[in-house]
Write an enzyme that holds these catalytic residues in place. Sequence first.
Site, PDB file in Angstrom:
ATOM      1  N   ASP A  30       0.660   2.122   8.841  1.00 33.64           N
ATOM      2  CA  ASP A  30       0.549   1.316  10.036  1.00 33.64           C
ATOM      3  C   ASP A  30       1.440   1.383  11.216  1.00 33.64           C
ATOM      4  O   ASP A  30       0.965   1.145  12.296  1.00 33.64           O
ATOM      5  CB  ASP A  30       0.140  -0.060   9.537  1.00 33.64           C
TER       6      ASP A  30
ATOM      7  N   GLY B 281       0.800  -1.314  -0.179  1.00 32.32           N
ATOM      8  CA  GLY B 281       0.208  -0.045   0.110  1.00 32.32           C
ATOM      9  C   GLY B 281       1.078   1.287  -0.263  1.00 32.32           C
ATOM     10  O   GLY B 281       2.040   1.196   0.664  1.00 32.32           O
TER      11      GLY B 281
HETATM   12  O1  F6P Z   1      -1.345  -1.221   5.196  1.00 33.94           O
HETATM   13  C1  F6P Z   1      -1.772  -0.079   4.693  1.00 33.94           C
HETATM   14  C2  F6P Z   1      -3.170  -0.130   4.709  1.00 33.94           C
HETATM   15  O2  F6P Z   1      -3.886   1.048   4.264  1.00 33.94           O
HETATM   16  C3  F6P Z   1      -3.830  -0.776   5.911  1.00 33.94           C
HETATM   17  O3  F6P Z   1      -4.130   0.237   6.998  1.00 33.94           O
HETATM   18  C4  F6P Z   1      -5.158  -1.286   5.335  1.00 33.94           C
HETATM   19  O4  F6P Z   1      -5.880  -2.121   6.216  1.00 33.94           O
HETATM   20  C5  F6P Z   1      -4.871  -1.376   4.094  1.00 33.94           C
HETATM   21  O5  F6P Z   1      -3.638  -1.198   3.639  1.00 33.94           O
HETATM   22  C6  F6P Z   1      -6.046  -1.218   2.883  1.00 33.94           C
HETATM   23  O6  F6P Z   1      -5.333  -1.912   1.797  1.00 33.94           O
HETATM   24  P1  F6P Z   1      -6.042  -1.556   0.407  1.00 33.94           P
HETATM   25  O7  F6P Z   1      -5.324  -0.431  -0.214  1.00 33.94           O
HETATM   26  O8  F6P Z   1      -5.891  -2.793  -0.462  1.00 33.94           O
HETATM   27  O9  F6P Z   1      -7.677  -1.513   0.640  1.00 33.94           O
END
Ligand code: F6P
Length: 359
Positions: A140, A11
């Site tokens: 995170d 992410g």
């Molecule tokens: O790890 C970063 C993060 O933003 C988390 O806080 C969240 O659970 C996840 O990625 C969301 O992922 P995506 O962008 O795939 O929805």
Amino acid sequence: MRRLGILTGGGDCPGINAVIRAVTKSALYRYNIEMIGFNNGFKGLVENEAWLISEAAASGILHRGGTILGTTNRDNPFAMRVTGPGGEPEYEDRSGEALRHIEEWNLDGLIVVGGDGSLTLAHRFAEMGLPVMGIPKTIDNDLGATEVTFGFDTAATTATEAIDRLHTTAESHHRIMVLEVMGRNAGWIALQAGMAGGADVVLIPELPFNYEGIIDKVIQRRSRGKKFSIVVAAEGSFPEGGAPVYQFSASGGQKRLGGIGQLVSEELERRTGLESRATVLGHLQRGGSPTPFDRVLATRFGVTAVELAVAGRWNEMVCLRAGSIRGAPLAEAIAEIKRINPDSEQLKAASAVGISFGW
Ligand code: F6P
């Protein structure tokens, strides 16, 4: 050393471009090393989608969110998804192709800017002999070895601003306002923003909550004339005896945390009869310009990553410890996710000023 590769995986978060800029500029200016960027994380390495990051390309991006290299949090070179003959998904190990592309580009090593997923893949490549350097990236803040990851400060700042805004409307309407923030299975964003924003209740995955604890806090506030309450719920928080709440992508398969804020809001309204609303902050926490803290941390990480690479300190991750940037074994960083210690001074300070954790 003449050439290094760089990719950004997992992410995105604010500050990645600041890292790319710092790595590229310091590699060129200090050591005359060229940087080859792979697009879209490990996918670009497998598919050989790469380009020379010129000084011009690394310029003017310090303040920009996102990543000029693109990213993905799906592609694993050891199990790349392909479509089988009958249209069903199949998984292929394409790590050999990835290693071949490193050789074809004449790279002396690879810098991986990632969270625990991408750095675990980087570590696997290191075990196969690829010289790898990690840079910890995630809103995170859940990576081991480093006291903080870049991106976290910006996300916590965005969440704090959201709490400030919820405060004014909560106060006008005498409501309970529940804000769901990201963080996966760690409560760092919730705790940091909850403290900075003066939340009344903070729910974190490290401490399963119970509804009575939250309600006690809300009622106690009302008895003191405070007719509104602000609850910050980490997306990975859950009630005692319960489990984290997940959502599934419309196309199926992909499972992600989310939904606890709405559940808590509904349950509080049902049990107290007080009006309650939920807000999910979502990807607003990942977008936008990095804070000065994240820009500087990202720059320091990038510069030190190149320094360590030049010194041959491979298979390490740059980290912040006691105010200095240094290297730590990659294995240490990915051994387990860093979560809030319930006995920590920060958590005790939050309790001391009246924040309830829902118990
Ligand atoms: O790890 C970063 C993060 O933003 C988390 O806080 C969240 O659970 C996840 O990625 C969301 O992922 P995506 O962008 O795939 O929805």
